[in-house]
Design an enzyme around this catalytic site. Sequence first.
Site, PDB file in Angstrom:
ATOM      1  NE  ARG A 224      -4.137  -1.661  -0.013  1.00  0.00           N
ATOM      2  CZ  ARG A 224      -4.184  -2.685  -0.844  1.00  0.00           C
ATOM      3  NH1 ARG A 224      -3.148  -2.939  -1.634  1.00  0.00           N
ATOM      4  NH2 ARG A 224      -5.246  -3.464  -0.893  1.00  0.00           N
ATOM      5  CG  HIS A 271      -2.203  -0.964  -7.805  1.00  0.00           C
ATOM      6  ND1 HIS A 271      -2.843  -0.193  -6.872  1.00  0.00           N
ATOM      7  CD2 HIS A 271      -2.260  -2.242  -7.328  1.00  0.00           C
ATOM      8  CE1 HIS A 271      -3.289  -0.959  -5.883  1.00  0.00           C
ATOM      9  NE2 HIS A 271      -2.932  -2.213  -6.147  1.00  0.00           N
TER      10      HIS A 271
END
Length: 308
Positions: A224, A271
């Site tokens: 994250r 991502h």
Amino acid sequence: MIRALFSAGNHAWPEYQETLPPAFRAAGLTVDLSREHAPEKVDYIIAAPNGPVQDFTPFTSCKAVLNLWAGVEDIVSNTTLTQPLARMVDPGLTDGMVEWVVGHTMRHHLGMDAHIHGQDGVWRTDYPPLAQDRPVTVLGLGALGAACAQMLASLGFPVTGWSRSQKALQGVRCLSSDTGLTEALTGAEIVVLLLPLTDATTDILNAGTLALLADGAFIINPGRGPLIDDAALIAALDTNIAHATLDVFRREPLPENHPFWKHPQVTVTPHIASTTRAKTAATCIAENIRRGEAGEPFLHLVDRSKGY
């Protein structure tokens, strides 16, 4: 008849419309899967945190919400969600993450960038150390972190894992607590971040903890974005951090003017480290629904007090 509501983006529906019914049949379930069930008749919600269902109050008969993502920070704080919430632990997602983490670990360990980008006529004969001489630390020992830690250990790296609660993994030195975090980071040459995002893990890599790493250390973050203090990382790249490979960010897509894009010691990936795979995720969803119907405990339930 079991009624399951699919609450995710339009792009996801065709894949799951194809993979979920055979998974239900294989589990011995008769499931009416739809995107439009009346809320009061829904038994299970298969949900992405950014899906159309944001108010869970009308779903008075719902037995569980089955998250399609590994991360739950975008849904766990929803006060209308009072039903049991299960994280997605998908073998396909895990395998993809292991492959990405191992790939970038080996890239940094072997110094591949110097040869890929160094086609300048210089004959470079710097040999990398053996894996056994390159200490790696994995922050986060959930399903993804544990799988990555054990795979890296199997390749010969001395791996230390840290998690908020004490774990035990074959071949991995497992630590917990604040003292354990300091021990895990001190002298680490490669650090992989796979922690859940909570108040306790935000900015876990900051000026103080980054300074603990070995000179020339590498950071790999597919977990994250807010696990790292961006400004502290940029500063550390001028001192003891050789390179950071980052797949996740505080804001996504990463803004065009963010300094990470042009920093010579930062690799940005969009991502893509891994994703939930519909085929394997469908089996996980079907198993949890089977458990719910059989009165067995759900798998991978979220602890609301911890946030994961």
